[in-house]
Design a protein around this motif. Structure first.
Motif, short mmCIF file in Angstrom:
data_model
loop_
_atom_site.label_atom_id
_atom_site.label_comp_id
_atom_site.label_asym_id
_atom_site.label_seq_id
_atom_site.Cartn_x
_atom_site.Cartn_y
_atom_site.Cartn_z
N ALA A 53 -35.40 13.22 -20.53
CA ALA A 53 -35.89 12.37 -19.44
C ALA A 53 -34.76 11.53 -18.86
CB ALA A 53 -37.01 11.46 -19.96
N ILE A 54 -33.93 10.96 -19.73
CA ILE A 54 -32.79 10.14 -19.27
C ILE A 54 -31.81 11.00 -18.47
CG2 ILE A 54 -30.80 8.80 -20.02
CD1 ILE A 54 -32.49 7.91 -22.44
N GLU A 55 -31.46 12.15 -19.03
CA GLU A 55 -30.49 13.03 -18.38
C GLU A 55 -30.98 13.53 -17.02
OE1 GLU A 55 -28.39 17.41 -19.14
OE2 GLU A 55 -29.48 16.42 -20.78
N PHE A 56 -32.21 14.01 -16.98
CA PHE A 56 -32.76 14.56 -15.73
C PHE A 56 -32.98 13.45 -14.70
CE2 PHE A 56 -36.58 15.96 -13.24
CZ PHE A 56 -35.94 16.97 -12.53
N GLY A 57 -33.45 12.30 -15.16
CA GLY A 57 -33.70 11.19 -14.23
C GLY A 57 -32.43 10.72 -13.55
N PHE A 58 -31.36 10.54 -14.31
CA PHE A 58 -30.09 10.12 -13.71
C PHE A 58 -29.51 11.20 -12.80
CE2 PHE A 58 -29.71 6.73 -16.99
CZ PHE A 58 -29.46 5.68 -16.10
N LYS A 59 -29.70 12.45 -13.20
CA LYS A 59 -29.23 13.57 -12.39
C LYS A 59 -29.90 13.55 -11.02
CE LYS A 59 -29.49 18.64 -12.16
NZ LYS A 59 -29.96 19.86 -12.87
N LEU A 60 -31.20 13.34 -11.01
CA LEU A 60 -31.95 13.27 -9.76
C LEU A 60 -31.48 12.12 -8.88
CD1 LEU A 60 -35.71 13.81 -10.66
CD2 LEU A 60 -34.32 15.25 -9.18
N PHE A 61 -31.42 10.95 -9.48
CA PHE A 61 -31.07 9.74 -8.72
C PHE A 61 -29.66 9.84 -8.16
CE2 PHE A 61 -29.54 5.26 -8.62
CZ PHE A 61 -30.40 4.79 -7.64
N ASP A 62 -28.71 10.21 -8.98
CA ASP A 62 -27.31 10.29 -8.53
C ASP A 62 -27.12 11.36 -7.47
OD1 ASP A 62 -26.65 8.28 -10.29
OD2 ASP A 62 -25.99 9.64 -11.88
N LEU A 63 -27.80 12.50 -7.65
CA LEU A 63 -27.68 13.60 -6.68
C LEU A 63 -28.21 13.20 -5.31
CD1 LEU A 63 -27.04 16.58 -6.08
CD2 LEU A 63 -29.37 17.13 -6.83
N HIS A 64 -29.38 12.60 -5.26
CA HIS A 64 -29.98 12.25 -3.98
C HIS A 64 -29.31 11.04 -3.35
CE1 HIS A 64 -32.92 15.11 -5.40
NE2 HIS A 64 -33.41 15.15 -4.18
N ARG A 65 -28.74 10.19 -4.16
CA ARG A 65 -28.00 9.05 -3.61
C ARG A 65 -26.69 9.52 -2.99
NH1 ARG A 65 -26.30 4.19 -7.54
NH2 ARG A 65 -25.43 6.00 -8.60
N SER A 66 -25.99 10.46 -3.65
CA SER A 66 -24.71 10.94 -3.12
C SER A 66 -24.89 11.83 -1.89
CB SER A 66 -23.95 11.71 -4.21
OG SER A 66 -24.71 12.85 -4.63
N LYS A 67 -25.96 12.63 -1.88
CA LYS A 67 -26.20 13.52 -0.74
C LYS A 67 -26.62 12.76 0.51
CE LYS A 67 -27.36 18.07 -2.56
NZ LYS A 67 -28.37 19.14 -2.59
N ASN A 68 -27.27 11.64 0.30
CA ASN A 68 -27.80 10.89 1.44
C ASN A 68 -27.27 9.45 1.42
OD1 ASN A 68 -30.04 12.95 2.28
ND2 ASN A 68 -30.32 12.64 0.10
N SER A 69 -26.00 9.30 1.11
CA SER A 69 -25.43 7.96 0.91
C SER A 69 -25.59 7.06 2.13
CB SER A 69 -23.94 8.08 0.55
OG SER A 69 -23.25 8.80 1.57
N SER A 70 -25.54 7.63 3.33
CA SER A 70 -25.61 6.81 4.54
C SER A 70 -27.04 6.37 4.88
CB SER A 70 -25.02 7.58 5.72
OG SER A 70 -25.73 8.79 5.95
N ILE A 71 -28.01 7.16 4.45
CA ILE A 71 -29.40 6.85 4.81
C ILE A 71 -30.28 6.59 3.59
CG2 ILE A 71 -29.30 8.16 6.98
CD1 ILE A 71 -30.77 10.44 5.51
N PHE A 72 -29.71 6.77 2.39
CA PHE A 72 -30.51 6.61 1.18
C PHE A 72 -30.96 5.16 1.02
CE2 PHE A 72 -30.83 5.87 -3.47
CZ PHE A 72 -31.84 6.76 -3.74
N LYS A 73 -32.27 4.98 0.97
CA LYS A 73 -32.82 3.64 0.79
C LYS A 73 -33.97 3.70 -0.20
CE LYS A 73 -34.68 -0.40 3.15
NZ LYS A 73 -35.18 -0.99 4.41
N PRO A 74 -33.67 3.44 -1.47
CA PRO A 74 -34.74 3.45 -2.47
C PRO A 74 -35.68 2.28 -2.27
CG PRO A 74 -32.73 2.55 -3.42
CD PRO A 74 -32.38 3.02 -2.03
N ASN A 75 -36.87 2.38 -2.81
CA ASN A 75 -37.76 1.23 -2.79
C ASN A 75 -37.80 0.60 -4.18
OD1 ASN A 75 -39.46 2.89 -4.28
ND2 ASN A 75 -40.80 3.35 -2.55
N GLU A 76 -38.64 -0.39 -4.35
CA GLU A 76 -38.67 -1.12 -5.62
C GLU A 76 -39.08 -0.21 -6.77
OE1 GLU A 76 -40.67 -2.96 -8.89
OE2 GLU A 76 -41.76 -2.02 -7.23
N ALA A 77 -39.98 0.73 -6.52
CA ALA A 77 -40.42 1.65 -7.57
C ALA A 77 -39.27 2.54 -8.04
CB ALA A 77 -41.58 2.51 -7.05
#
Length: 356
Positions: A72-96
């Protein structure tokens, strides 16, 4: 709708809707393996924020299971880091999003990163929530990092949030384990003010402190009794706020309170504790504000000024309310005879003040 019609309806779903339908099922069943398989088999790995949050939610809910924790830790960080790097200019997470990743960071033992994530709510112009700061606070507390736990608490207060029992219990625990008696005293009374009754795990933390050697050693040997009495009066007849008084081994015993207000362990009569002076002032300001807000033509401010100028009075009698006392029946109404008691009572108060 029979099973055949349901199947036909499912067949009409487009790929995106089908992905969402399956992901919702994985989230409902907390099936991490199925969620990972779904993501990896998807032709379009770039997720919407809603779908990303669902996957991160599944990851964070899998942390309590030792068999799925590391995955869970490995996959979760993989998801977050991947989508943050791919969309760095428009990536806007919410509180959740931030809360879920902070939980993963805390489970990994990285309280600093969890804290950075919680503080980033300001960067993304999000409304802060207590749950976003919990992972960092619990991580630091569980690892005995008292100073960093206190830093998280200060930040929580700076954004206008109030700690609740789980957070206060964690701070109490790390303070007790590190032998910081002043902090223990502080958090005990924060619990007193914020929680009407602690749960079992919090009670065990409190018992552990008072059963320890440190608790028996701390405390003032000599103190001013008059100062203590004045402090108790200021705080409504309860907490004096002057720290530990006296030293020696504590006697720890769980008890209950009888219907007449007696402690069933020591048989002492419990007393009612009033609100303290600060709370009284806050309450008075709230009442005054409400009165002036509701009554546009109200002369409540003038009444307040009169009270200040005549502070020797201990009671104010409202003649109108006396006139309406017990008059709420069919033939009832304002009683002039009752209202006339106002002057009589006022004269009694004046005479009492004069010592007559």
């Amino acid at each position: 709708m029979n099973s055949q019609n349901k199947k036909k309806k499912r067949q009409k779903l487009n790929p995106e809707a089908e992905f969402r339908f399956t992901l919702d099922h994985c989230s409902k069943t907390k099936d991490l393996s199925a969620a990972i398989s779904l993501y990896e088999s998807s032709p379009n790995p770039t997720l919407s924020l809603n779908n990303l949050n669902s996957l991160l939610y599944i990851c964070s809910n899998s942390l309590s299971n030792l068999e799925t924790r590391e995955l869970a830790i490995e996959f979760g960080f993989k998801l977050f880091d991947l989508h943050r790097s791919k969309n760095s200019s428009i990536f806007k997470p919410n509180e959740a999003t931030l809360t879920a990743v902070a939980r993963l960071a805390s489970a990994k033992g990285d309280g600093d990163y969890a804290f950075e994530l919680s503080k980033s709510v300001k960067k993304y112009a999000l409304a802060p929530k207590l749950r976003t700061y919990g992972p960092a606070l619990f991580c630091f507390s569980d690892n005995g990092m008292a100073d960093k736990a206190y830093e998280v608490e200060e930040h929580i207060k700076s954004v206008g949030l109030q700690l609740e029992e789980p957070e206060l219990a964690a701070l109490l625990k790390v303070s007790a384990e590190s032998g910081r008696e002043k902090k223990v005293y502080e958090y005990l009374h924060k619990l007193r003010a914020a929680v009407r009754g602690v749960n079992g795990s919090t009670a065990e933390i409190i018992e552990s402190w008072f059963n320890g050697e440190k608790a028996a050693m701390v405390g003032l040997v000599n103190w001013d009794e008059d100062e203590v009495k004045e402090a108790i009066l200021t705080n409504g007849g309860g907490w004096h706020g002057l720290g530990w008084l006296g030293t020696g081994k504590w006697i720890i015993q769980r008890s209950s309170v009888a219907s007449d207000g007696r402690c069933c362990a020591c048989d002492q009569q419990l007393t009612c504790v009033d609100i303290d002076r600060a709370e009284t002032e806050k309450f008075a300001q709230s009442v005054a504000s409400l009165a002036m807000e509701r009554e546009v033509q109200s002369n409540f401010k003038e009444f307040q000024d009169w009270i200040q100028q005549n502070s020797e009075y201990e009671a104010v009698v409202d003649g109108a309310n006396i006139g309406l006392y017990q008059q709420n029946f069919a033939e009832g109404g304002f009683s002039v005879s009752q209202s006339s008691l106002r002057q009589l009572l006022k004269n009694c108060i004046i005479r009492a003040k004069d010592g007559h």
